[in-house]
Write an enzyme that holds these catalytic residues in place. Structure first.
Site, short mmCIF file in Angstrom:
data_model
loop_
_atom_site.label_atom_id
_atom_site.label_comp_id
_atom_site.label_asym_id
_atom_site.label_seq_id
_atom_site.Cartn_x
_atom_site.Cartn_y
_atom_site.Cartn_z
N TYR A 125 -5.43 8.83 3.94
CA TYR A 125 -4.70 7.57 4.18
C TYR A 125 -5.36 6.76 5.31
O TYR A 125 -5.61 5.56 5.15
CB TYR A 125 -3.25 7.91 4.54
CG TYR A 125 -2.47 6.78 5.15
CD1 TYR A 125 -2.06 5.70 4.38
CD2 TYR A 125 -2.13 6.79 6.50
CE1 TYR A 125 -1.34 4.65 4.94
CE2 TYR A 125 -1.40 5.76 7.07
CZ TYR A 125 -1.01 4.68 6.29
OH TYR A 125 -0.32 3.65 6.84
N GLY A 162 0.84 -1.19 0.00
CA GLY A 162 0.00 0.00 0.00
C GLY A 162 0.87 1.23 0.00
O GLY A 162 2.10 1.16 0.12
N ASN A 187 -2.42 3.35 12.87
CA ASN A 187 -2.94 4.20 13.96
C ASN A 187 -3.68 5.41 13.39
O ASN A 187 -4.46 6.03 14.10
CB ASN A 187 -1.79 4.62 14.87
CG ASN A 187 -0.79 5.53 14.19
OD1 ASN A 187 -0.91 6.75 14.23
ND2 ASN A 187 0.21 4.97 13.53
N1 LIG Z 1 5.98 1.54 8.72
C1 LIG Z 1 5.09 1.99 9.60
O1 LIG Z 1 5.44 2.60 10.64
C2 LIG Z 1 3.62 1.76 9.38
C3 LIG Z 1 2.70 2.30 10.29
C4 LIG Z 1 1.35 2.08 10.09
C5 LIG Z 1 0.93 1.30 9.02
N2 LIG Z 1 1.84 0.80 8.14
C6 LIG Z 1 1.34 0.03 6.98
O2 LIG Z 1 2.08 -1.16 6.86
C7 LIG Z 1 2.26 -1.50 5.49
C8 LIG Z 1 3.74 -1.72 5.20
O3 LIG Z 1 4.45 -0.59 5.61
P1 LIG Z 1 5.97 -0.36 5.20
O4 LIG Z 1 6.53 0.63 6.15
O5 LIG Z 1 6.65 -1.67 5.01
O6 LIG Z 1 5.75 0.37 3.80
P2 LIG Z 1 6.68 0.33 2.51
O7 LIG Z 1 6.31 1.54 1.69
O8 LIG Z 1 8.10 0.12 2.88
O9 LIG Z 1 6.13 -0.98 1.77
C9 LIG Z 1 4.91 -0.99 1.07
C10 LIG Z 1 5.13 -1.76 -0.22
O10 LIG Z 1 3.90 -1.78 -0.95
C11 LIG Z 1 4.24 -1.75 -2.33
N3 LIG Z 1 3.08 -1.30 -3.11
C12 LIG Z 1 2.53 -0.07 -3.14
N4 LIG Z 1 1.52 -0.03 -4.01
C13 LIG Z 1 1.42 -1.28 -4.54
C14 LIG Z 1 0.55 -1.88 -5.50
N5 LIG Z 1 -0.42 -1.17 -6.11
N6 LIG Z 1 0.72 -3.18 -5.80
C15 LIG Z 1 1.72 -3.89 -5.21
N7 LIG Z 1 2.57 -3.38 -4.30
C16 LIG Z 1 2.42 -2.09 -3.97
C17 LIG Z 1 5.41 -0.77 -2.41
O11 LIG Z 1 6.18 -0.95 -3.59
C18 LIG Z 1 6.18 -1.08 -1.14
O12 LIG Z 1 7.27 -1.97 -1.36
C19 LIG Z 1 1.66 -0.35 4.67
O13 LIG Z 1 0.37 -0.73 4.22
C20 LIG Z 1 1.55 0.79 5.68
O14 LIG Z 1 0.45 1.64 5.39
C21 LIG Z 1 3.17 1.01 8.29
#
Ligand SMILES: NC(=O)c1ccc[n+]([C@@H]2O[C@H](COP(=O)([O-])OP(=O)(O)OC[C@H]3O[C@@H](n4cnc5c(N)ncnc54)[C@H](O)[C@@H]3O)[C@@H](O)[C@H]2O)c1
Length: 290
Positions: A153, A90, A129
Site C-alpha cells: 500500500y 483508492g 505516512n
Molecule cells: N483515512 C486516513 O487516515 C488516511 C491516511 C492516509 C492516507 N489516506 C488516503 O486518503 C484517501 C481517502 O481515504 P479515506 O479514509 O477517505 O478512504 P475511504 O476508503 O473512506 O474512501 C476511498 C474511496 O475510494 C473509492 N474507490 C476505491 N477504489 C476505487 C476505484 N477503482 N474507482 C473509484 N473509486 C474507488 C472507495 O469506494 C471509497 O469510497 C485514500 O486514498 C487513502 O489511502 C487516508
C-alpha cells in the site's frame, strides 16, 4: 452512471467522494469564501466514486464508476471545466497487488493522464505516512527525505507522489501530495498522538493545496501534535496552520501497548511494519542510521 448538472463554472473534481475524507471535503469546500474568491466568484464540484456518493449539493455533478477505466475518467474532464482534482479514491490500507493495481495504480495513472490531456491546473493527492513508514520514530523527517514504504500500500502511495513529480515538471500540472497520518474525529491510539489529522485540519490543508503557489510539494497531513514524527515546514510555508492538536488527548493514551523493541513501535509505520515482516532485526537496524 452519470448525473449531469452542467453549470459552466470552473470545477473541482473530488475522487473517492463516497469515502470518509471525500464526503467531508464535499460537504465543506463549497461554502468556503476564500475558495470562492480564488475561483473569482464561484466554482462547482464534480464528485466521483465506484460507490454512489449520494446526492450532496444540488449543483454537484456525480459520476459513479471505476477510475481504473480510462474512458470513464476522461468523461469527467471532457467539458474542459476541471481546474483542480482532489484525488482521494483508492484502497486505503494494505492489500494484495490485484486490489492495489486497479484502485491505487491504474486509477492514479488515469487521473493524471486526463489532467494532462484536459489541461488541469493542479492535482492534490492523498498520499500516506506509509510511504515513509520505515523511518524510525526517533528521527523527525521533512518532506525532502527519500521515501521508505512499509507495505505494498505504501509503495502505491510512493508511485502516486512520483506521478505528481513527473506531471508537474514535465507537463506543468501543480502537484500537492498530502502524506495523511491518521484522519479521525479524534486520536484513538498512542501512535495517533503523533499522527492524528483532525477533520478541520484536513479541510485547511486541502484549501492550501487548492489555492497556494507551488510546483510540486509533498506535505504531511497532520495536526499540530507535539509528538509528531514529521517536520511539516513545507506545508506551513504555503499557509497551512493547523488548529487542532492530539496533545489534548495525551492523558487517554499514556503509553503504548507494545514493547519499545517491537518493530511496530520502533518505526513510524506502526502496525503496517509487522504485517508480513520476515526480515532479520539486524538488517532493519540499518534504517536507524542517518
Ligand atoms: N483515512 C486516513 O487516515 C488516511 C491516511 C492516509 C492516507 N489516506 C488516503 O486518503 C484517501 C481517502 O481515504 P479515506 O479514509 O477517505 O478512504 P475511504 O476508503 O473512506 O474512501 C476511498 C474511496 O475510494 C473509492 N474507490 C476505491 N477504489 C476505487 C476505484 N477503482 N474507482 C473509484 N473509486 C474507488 C472507495 O469506494 C471509497 O469510497 C485514500 O486514498 C487513502 O489511502 C487516508
Amino acid at each position: 452512471m452519470t448525473r449531469h448538472q452542467v453549470s459552466g463554472k470552473p470545477t473541482i473534481l473530488i475522487t473517492g467522494a463516497a469515502g470518509r475524507i471525500g464526503s467531508l471535503l464535499r460537504r465543506t469546500l463549497p461554502h468556503d469564501p476564500a475558495l470562492k474568491e480564488h475561483f473569482k466568484g464561484s466554482f462547482a464540484l464534480k464528485v466521483t466514486d465506484i460507490l454512489d456518493p449520494g446526492p450532496g449539493n444540488k449543483e454537484d455533478e456525480v459520476f459513479v464508476g471505476t477510475l481504473a477505466d480510462p474512458a470513464f475518467v476522461a468523461s469527467m474532464f471532457v467539458d474542459g471545466s476541471v481546474r483542480a482534482v482532489i484525488h482521494l479514491a483508492g484502497y486505503p490500507r494494505e492489500a494484495d497487488w490485484d486490489v492495489l493495481l486497479d484502485a491505487n495504480i491504474r486509477s492514479s495513472i488515469n487521473i493524471w493522464e486526463a489532467a494532462r490531456k484536459f489541461k488541469v491546473e493542479r492535482v492534490l493527492y492523498a498520499s500516506s505516512n506509509h510511504a515513509i513508514g520505515f523511518y524510525p520514530r526517533s528521527r523527525t523527517i521533512d518532506s525532502t527525505m527519500p521515501q521508505r514504504p512499509d507495505s505494498r500500500y505504501g509503495l502505491t502511495k510512493v508511485f502516486g507522489e512520483e506521478l505528481g513529480f513527473l506531471y508537474a515538471y514535465k507537463f506543468g500540472i501543480r502537484s500537492f501530495s498530502m502524506r495523511i497520518g491518521m484522519f479521525l474525529p479524534e486520536p484513538t491510539t498512542h501512535r495517533g498522538l503523533s499522527t492524528w489529522l483532525s477533520h478541520p485540519d484536513m479541510v485547511a490543508l486541502a484549501k492550501v493545496g487548492l489555492t497556494a503557489d507551488y510546483t510540486c510539494e509533498i506535505v504531511y497531513g497532520v495536526s499540530d501534535n507535539s509528538r509528531s514524527f514529521w517536520d511539516n515546514s513545507a506545508a506551513q510555508r504555503l499557509g497551512y496552520h493547523p488548529q487542532d492538536s492530539a496533545d489534548a488527548y495525551a492523558h487517554l493514551f499514556p503509553a503504548s501497548d507494545l514493547a519499545q523493541d517491537d518493530a511496530a513501535e520502533h518505526f513510524q509505520g506502526g502496525p503496517y511494519i509487522n504485517d508480513g515482516l520476515t526480515s532479520s532485526p539486524a538488517f532493519r537496524a540499518e534504517l536507524d542510521k542517518d
